[in-house]
Design a protein around this motif. Structure first.
Motif, PDB file in Angstrom:
ATOM      1  N   ILE A  11       0.858  -1.180   0.000  1.00 11.61           N
ATOM      2  CA  ILE A  11       0.000   0.000   0.000  1.00 11.61           C
ATOM      3  C   ILE A  11       0.898   1.235   0.000  1.00 11.61           C
ATOM      4  O   ILE A  11       1.999   1.211   0.558  1.00 11.61           O
ATOM      5  CB  ILE A  11      -0.943  -0.005   1.231  1.00 11.61           C
ATOM      6  CG1 ILE A  11      -2.053   1.049   1.090  1.00 11.61           C
ATOM      7  CG2 ILE A  11      -0.176   0.187   2.525  1.00 11.61           C
ATOM      8  CD1 ILE A  11      -3.174   0.876   2.108  1.00 11.61           C
ATOM      9  N   LEU A 141      -9.801   1.109   6.143  1.00 10.84           N
ATOM     10  CA  LEU A 141      -9.517  -0.239   5.649  1.00 10.84           C
ATOM     11  C   LEU A 141      -9.244  -1.091   6.880  1.00 10.84           C
ATOM     12  O   LEU A 141      -8.112  -1.153   7.363  1.00 10.84           O
ATOM     13  CB  LEU A 141      -8.319  -0.241   4.700  1.00 10.84           C
ATOM     14  CG  LEU A 141      -7.905  -1.602   4.135  1.00 10.84           C
ATOM     15  CD1 LEU A 141      -9.030  -2.224   3.330  1.00 10.84           C
ATOM     16  CD2 LEU A 141      -6.641  -1.481   3.294  1.00 10.84           C
ATOM     17  N   VAL A 147     -14.414  -3.401   1.249  1.00  8.93           N
ATOM     18  CA  VAL A 147     -13.642  -2.956   0.086  1.00  8.93           C
ATOM     19  C   VAL A 147     -13.517  -4.081  -0.939  1.00  8.93           C
ATOM     20  O   VAL A 147     -13.693  -3.870  -2.145  1.00  8.93           O
ATOM     21  CB  VAL A 147     -12.247  -2.468   0.513  1.00  8.93           C
ATOM     22  CG1 VAL A 147     -11.419  -2.082  -0.706  1.00  8.93           C
ATOM     23  CG2 VAL A 147     -12.371  -1.291   1.466  1.00  8.93           C
ATOM     24  N   LYS A 163      -8.250   1.842  -8.443  1.00  8.71           N
ATOM     25  CA  LYS A 163      -7.400   2.232  -7.319  1.00  8.71           C
ATOM     26  C   LYS A 163      -8.280   2.351  -6.072  1.00  8.71           C
ATOM     27  O   LYS A 163      -9.498   2.534  -6.177  1.00  8.71           O
ATOM     28  CB  LYS A 163      -6.692   3.560  -7.589  1.00  8.71           C
ATOM     29  CG  LYS A 163      -5.658   3.503  -8.704  1.00  8.71           C
ATOM     30  CD  LYS A 163      -4.881   4.816  -8.788  1.00  8.71           C
ATOM     31  CE  LYS A 163      -3.796   4.763  -9.859  1.00  8.71           C
ATOM     32  NZ  LYS A 163      -2.948   5.973  -9.842  1.00  8.71           N
ATOM     33  N   PHE A 164      -7.643   2.277  -4.904  1.00  7.58           N
ATOM     34  CA  PHE A 164      -8.385   2.408  -3.646  1.00  7.58           C
ATOM     35  C   PHE A 164      -7.689   3.428  -2.756  1.00  7.58           C
ATOM     36  O   PHE A 164      -6.459   3.427  -2.633  1.00  7.58           O
ATOM     37  CB  PHE A 164      -8.474   1.069  -2.918  1.00  7.58           C
ATOM     38  CG  PHE A 164      -9.041   1.175  -1.528  1.00  7.58           C
ATOM     39  CD1 PHE A 164     -10.366   1.544  -1.347  1.00  7.58           C
ATOM     40  CD2 PHE A 164      -8.247   0.938  -0.412  1.00  7.58           C
ATOM     41  CE1 PHE A 164     -10.891   1.682  -0.069  1.00  7.58           C
ATOM     42  CE2 PHE A 164      -8.769   1.071   0.861  1.00  7.58           C
ATOM     43  CZ  PHE A 164     -10.095   1.436   1.038  1.00  7.58           C
ATOM     44  N   CYS A 166      -7.929   5.310   1.189  1.00 12.54           N
ATOM     45  CA  CYS A 166      -8.535   5.360   2.519  1.00 12.54           C
ATOM     46  C   CYS A 166      -7.739   6.303   3.408  1.00 12.54           C
ATOM     47  O   CYS A 166      -6.626   6.720   3.062  1.00 12.54           O
ATOM     48  CB  CYS A 166      -8.609   3.968   3.145  1.00 12.54           C
ATOM     49  SG  CYS A 166      -6.997   3.194   3.468  1.00 12.54           S
ATOM     50  N   LEU A 177      -6.848  -7.316   1.448  1.00 15.01           N
ATOM     51  CA  LEU A 177      -7.124  -6.653   0.174  1.00 15.01           C
ATOM     52  C   LEU A 177      -6.099  -7.059  -0.876  1.00 15.01           C
ATOM     53  O   LEU A 177      -6.453  -7.340  -2.027  1.00 15.01           O
ATOM     54  CB  LEU A 177      -7.129  -5.135   0.358  1.00 15.01           C
ATOM     55  CG  LEU A 177      -7.297  -4.295  -0.908  1.00 15.01           C
ATOM     56  CD1 LEU A 177      -8.588  -4.652  -1.631  1.00 15.01           C
ATOM     57  CD2 LEU A 177      -7.265  -2.807  -0.576  1.00 15.01           C
ATOM     58  N   HIS A 178      -4.839  -7.093  -0.489  1.00 11.29           N
ATOM     59  CA  HIS A 178      -3.794  -7.458  -1.446  1.00 11.29           C
ATOM     60  C   HIS A 178      -3.956  -8.902  -1.916  1.00 11.29           C
ATOM     61  O   HIS A 178      -3.732  -9.206  -3.085  1.00 11.29           O
ATOM     62  CB  HIS A 178      -2.418  -7.266  -0.814  1.00 11.29           C
ATOM     63  CG  HIS A 178      -1.284  -7.543  -1.745  1.00 11.29           C
ATOM     64  ND1 HIS A 178      -0.904  -6.659  -2.725  1.00 11.29           N
ATOM     65  CD2 HIS A 178      -0.463  -8.611  -1.872  1.00 11.29           C
ATOM     66  CE1 HIS A 178       0.111  -7.165  -3.406  1.00 11.29           C
ATOM     67  NE2 HIS A 178       0.401  -8.350  -2.911  1.00 11.29           N
ATOM     68  N   SER A 186      -3.272   0.771  -3.894  1.00 13.66           N
ATOM     69  CA  SER A 186      -3.963   1.338  -2.738  1.00 13.66           C
ATOM     70  C   SER A 186      -3.147   2.458  -2.105  1.00 13.66           C
ATOM     71  O   SER A 186      -1.913   2.436  -2.128  1.00 13.66           O
ATOM     72  CB  SER A 186      -4.236   0.245  -1.699  1.00 13.66           C
ATOM     73  OG  SER A 186      -5.002  -0.803  -2.247  1.00 13.66           O
ATOM     74  N   TYR A 187      -3.868   3.406  -1.483  1.00 18.20           N
ATOM     75  CA  TYR A 187      -3.254   4.566  -0.848  1.00 18.20           C
ATOM     76  C   TYR A 187      -3.904   4.799   0.514  1.00 18.20           C
ATOM     77  O   TYR A 187      -5.122   4.648   0.665  1.00 18.20           O
ATOM     78  CB  TYR A 187      -3.459   5.827  -1.701  1.00 18.20           C
ATOM     79  CG  TYR A 187      -2.821   5.760  -3.067  1.00 18.20           C
ATOM     80  CD1 TYR A 187      -1.617   6.418  -3.334  1.00 18.20           C
ATOM     81  CD2 TYR A 187      -3.420   5.041  -4.102  1.00 18.20           C
ATOM     82  CE1 TYR A 187      -1.032   6.358  -4.595  1.00 18.20           C
ATOM     83  CE2 TYR A 187      -2.831   4.971  -5.359  1.00 18.20           C
ATOM     84  CZ  TYR A 187      -1.648   5.633  -5.595  1.00 18.20           C
ATOM     85  OH  TYR A 187      -1.067   5.565  -6.837  1.00 18.20           O
ATOM     86  N   THR A 188      -3.093   5.203   1.495  1.00 21.31           N
ATOM     87  CA  THR A 188      -3.619   5.532   2.815  1.00 21.31           C
ATOM     88  C   THR A 188      -2.793   6.650   3.431  1.00 21.31           C
ATOM     89  O   THR A 188      -1.634   6.865   3.042  1.00 21.31           O
ATOM     90  CB  THR A 188      -3.607   4.301   3.743  1.00 21.31           C
ATOM     91  OG1 THR A 188      -4.289   4.621   4.961  1.00 21.31           O
ATOM     92  CG2 THR A 188      -2.176   3.855   4.076  1.00 21.31           C
TER      93      THR A 188
END
Length: 216
Positions: A11, A141, A147, A163-164, A166, A177-178, A186-188
């Motif tokens: 992520i 997440l 998700v 893309k996701f 959170c 998720l992965h 994904s980004y957080t």
């Protein structure tokens, strides 16, 4: 908070100082509903810069007050933000401030309190979702069940590139998720420590939906 390790490789953590400062203000249990909403809107705009960093550009001919030039503009503008209801809507406003022409989709899911599994009650996305970058948004997440279910549904509807984004992520959710969707970037803003026995992120910030809408 967790830093480094295999989980971080699955992520993208956006650790800009402004995001981290505003996130700390959001975490405070005495933060007002209005303050929480405003901070979430501001952070979502900052996150939007990062998640759209690789949007394709093309050159167009324009006239400045001084001379002609070829200047970069977005190519195609094929973009759709997909909110996981209800808390995902808290991230939409800031992102739409930056990209007001983007289309918006919604996936309605609730978490069964016993099984913690996601149950769908609503789904609406543009008919041409297969031609658009779909950016799925949800503040938390945690178990990743919601998700994963939302992305499953989007792929079934024809979405290709997804893309996701959170606000907070737990290591357990990142791993899940992965494992389910390794193709989804994904980004957080933060990877927190862990989940508690009820599936909430620790240290976290509580229930994002309740804090956005003042329902608890």
């Amino acid at each position: 908070m967790l830093r480094g390790g295999i989980v971080d490789q699955k992520i993208n953590t956006v650790d800009h100082p402004l995001i981290q400062h505003k996130l700390t203000l959001m975490r405070r249990k005495d933060q007002s509903t209005a303050g929480f909403r405003l901070l979430l809107r501001e952070i979502s705009t900052l996150l939007a810069y990062e998640v759209t960093r690789d949007l394709p550009l093309t050159l167009v001919d324009i006239e400045t007050p001084m001379q002609s030039m070829s200047a970069p503009m977005l190519l195609g503008k094929k973009l759709c933000f997909v909110s996981i209801l209800r808390a995902g809507n808290g991230l939409l406003d800031g992102m739409l401030d930056l990209m007001p022409s983007a289309r918006v989709g919604h996936v309605g899911l609730y978490r069964d309190p016993k099984s913690l599994q996601a149950v769908e009650y609503y789904f609406k996305v543009p008919n041409d979702i297969s031609e658009r970058l779909a950016i799925v948004v949800d503040p938390m997440l945690a178990t990743a069940n919601s998700v994963i279910a939302a992305i499953d549904r989007l792929k079934k509807a024809g979405a290709g590139r997804i893309k996701f984004v959170c606000l907070l992520a737990a290591p357990e959710g990142i791993e899940a998720l992965h494992a389910a969707h390794p193709d989804v970037e994904s980004y957080t803003a933060s990877i927190d420590e862990r989940l508690n026995d009820h599936g909430y992120i620790l240290p976290g910030l509580g229930d994002a939906g309740d804090r956005i809408y003042g329902t608890r």
